[in-house]
Design a protein around this motif. Structure first.
Motif, PDB file in Angstrom:
ATOM      1  N   ILE A  36       0.848  -1.207   0.000  1.00  0.00           N
ATOM      2  CA  ILE A  36       0.000   0.000   0.000  1.00  0.00           C
ATOM      3  C   ILE A  36       0.882   1.255   0.000  1.00  0.00           C
ATOM      4  CG2 ILE A  36      -1.806   1.271   1.239  1.00  0.00           C
ATOM      5  CD1 ILE A  36      -2.752  -1.506   2.305  1.00  0.00           C
ATOM      6  N   TYR A  39       2.122   1.767  -3.613  1.00  0.00           N
ATOM      7  CA  TYR A  39       1.139   2.046  -4.663  1.00  0.00           C
ATOM      8  C   TYR A  39       0.303   3.311  -4.437  1.00  0.00           C
ATOM      9  CZ  TYR A  39       2.219  -2.148  -7.276  1.00  0.00           C
ATOM     10  OH  TYR A  39       2.871  -3.080  -8.045  1.00  0.00           O
ATOM     11  N   LYS A  40       0.248   3.780  -3.174  1.00  0.00           N
ATOM     12  CA  LYS A  40      -0.601   4.925  -2.862  1.00  0.00           C
ATOM     13  C   LYS A  40      -0.292   6.147  -3.755  1.00  0.00           C
ATOM     14  CE  LYS A  40      -2.595   7.226   1.161  1.00  0.00           C
ATOM     15  NZ  LYS A  40      -1.894   8.486   1.520  1.00  0.00           N
ATOM     16  N   SER A  70       0.629  -7.137  -3.352  1.00  0.00           N
ATOM     17  CA  SER A  70       0.600  -6.211  -4.498  1.00  0.00           C
ATOM     18  C   SER A  70      -0.612  -6.438  -5.390  1.00  0.00           C
ATOM     19  CB  SER A  70       1.841  -6.394  -5.375  1.00  0.00           C
ATOM     20  OG  SER A  70       3.002  -6.069  -4.671  1.00  0.00           O
ATOM     21  N   CYS A  73      -3.396  -4.058  -4.978  1.00  0.00           N
ATOM     22  CA  CYS A  73      -3.012  -2.706  -5.409  1.00  0.00           C
ATOM     23  C   CYS A  73      -3.013  -2.608  -6.934  1.00  0.00           C
ATOM     24  CB  CYS A  73      -1.632  -2.358  -4.864  1.00  0.00           C
ATOM     25  SG  CYS A  73      -1.585  -2.256  -3.072  1.00  0.00           S
ATOM     26  N   ASP A  76      -6.408  -2.186  -8.029  1.00  0.00           N
ATOM     27  CA  ASP A  76      -6.841  -0.799  -7.845  1.00  0.00           C
ATOM     28  C   ASP A  76      -6.360   0.092  -8.993  1.00  0.00           C
ATOM     29  OD1 ASP A  76      -8.185  -1.371  -5.534  1.00  0.00           O
ATOM     30  OD2 ASP A  76      -6.558  -0.794  -4.193  1.00  0.00           O
TER      31      ASP A  76
ATOM     32  N   GLY B 145      -2.726  -5.765   3.780  1.00  0.00           N
ATOM     33  CA  GLY B 145      -2.692  -5.563   2.343  1.00  0.00           C
ATOM     34  C   GLY B 145      -3.069  -6.780   1.520  1.00  0.00           C
TER      35      GLY B 145
END
Lengths: 126, 185
Positions: A36, A39-40, A70, A73, A76, B145
């Motif tokens: 996170i 990737y944010k 991952s 992410c 996303d 996560g």
């Protein structure tokens, strides 16, 4: 807005997001313990890009390995691209995998099935 | 104090089981990176196929990161010392490799884990693949996560049933051990 250019490391991928050209590339290894954090900023960039995207955005996914942390992410990232597509722009996702890497091909097919963008599967020699 | 004989016995036992790497202690991000690098180099030296190298690497990442994220320290210990350390062993077998891990989990978490493992082991390869996709797609993200994908991914990539066990430690915690086999084709 600035483009993103990040060198890859043993655990994080190389990233190149070019707003003018509409070219986004993620490559290498994405296996950080906390994905996170990594990737944010990329997702935030995509939010800004979505306000004035290029008529055609070409996304090259050239991942060698990615962990399950991952994978959400990455989903996303695709969701952001999906909403850009819904706003009427063209999006092409090229999912690259090494010859014989069935797992990476299947991973691409998983995203292709979940996301409303047609993926192009690109096999490259080892 | 550990006697020389004990050291030899430990060494001898590992040697006979073809242990390539053995570690007991705290799992840190640096250590995780080092283990991955070391095993990757060894697999290269053994001249393994790209396929088995990829499988080993993928499964090892998930196993080690499980240890890193999901380690629970037992609430009470026999001698008051911390027993939060983990064990990792990687062995070469005749037809592939074994990745063996062990760590403490809280009893409540052990129950949930057991249920998930039983569920995964009761599935066909195709069902495991579909489960992965549906957990990925539902978008829920745990604070770590992963959202519970790790074990499913390990099962999917290893292509076999997961071998695991739970040993009760005290009222609050259980020792959990997982043995993942990575087969050569």
């Amino acid at each position: 807005m600035d483009n993103i250019k990040i060198e890859g490391t043993a655990k994080t991928p190389s990233v190149s997001f070019d707003r003018e050209k509409g070219e986004l590339t993620i490559g290498g290894r994405s296996i950080p313990e906390n994905s996170i954090d990594f990737y944010k900023p990329l997702l935030e960039w995509l939010d800004r890009y979505a306000l004035e995207p290029a008529p055609l955005t070409v996304v090259n996914m050239r991942l060698e390995y990615f962990n399950t942390s991952s994978s959400k992410c990455i989903l996303d990232v695709f969701k952001k691209l999906e909403s850009i597509k819904k706003s009427g722009k063209d999006i092409t996702v090229k999912w690259h995998y090494e010859e014989d890497d069935e797992d990476m091909l299947e991973a691409g097919e998983d995203y292709d099935a979940i996301i409303d963008i047609d993926f192009v599967m690109v096999e490259s020699p080892v | 104090m550990t006697e020389i004989q004990e050291v030899f016995d430990l060494y001898d036992s590992m040697e006979r089981k073809n242990i390539m790497l053995s570690f007991k202690g705290d799992m840190s991000t640096d250590l995780l990176t080092s283990i991955l690098q070391l095993i990757e180099n060894k697999l290269d030296r053994f001249g393994e196929s790209p396929k088995i190298k990829r499988r080993m690497f993928n499964i090892l990442v998930e196993c080690l990161q499980n240890l890193y994220h999901h380690i629970d320290a037992p609430p009470r210990t026999l001698d008051g010392k911390q027993r939060a350390s983990v064990i990792v062993m990687i062995a070469k077998n005749l037809n592939g490799y074994s990745i063996i891990t062990g760590n403490y989990v809280l009893n409540d978490n052990a129950e949930a884990l057991k249920k998930r493992l039983e569920e995964i082991n009761g599935m066909t390869a195709e069902e495991v693949k579909q489960l992965y996709k549906s957990v990925l797609a539902d978008g829920k993200m745990s604070d770590k996560g992963g959202g519970g994908l790790g074990m499913i991914d390990i099962a999917r990539k290893s292509g076999g049933k997961l071998d695991y066990g739970f040993i009760p430690f005290d009222d609050g915690s259980t020792f959990f051990s997982l043995n993942v086999k990575v087969k050569q084709d």
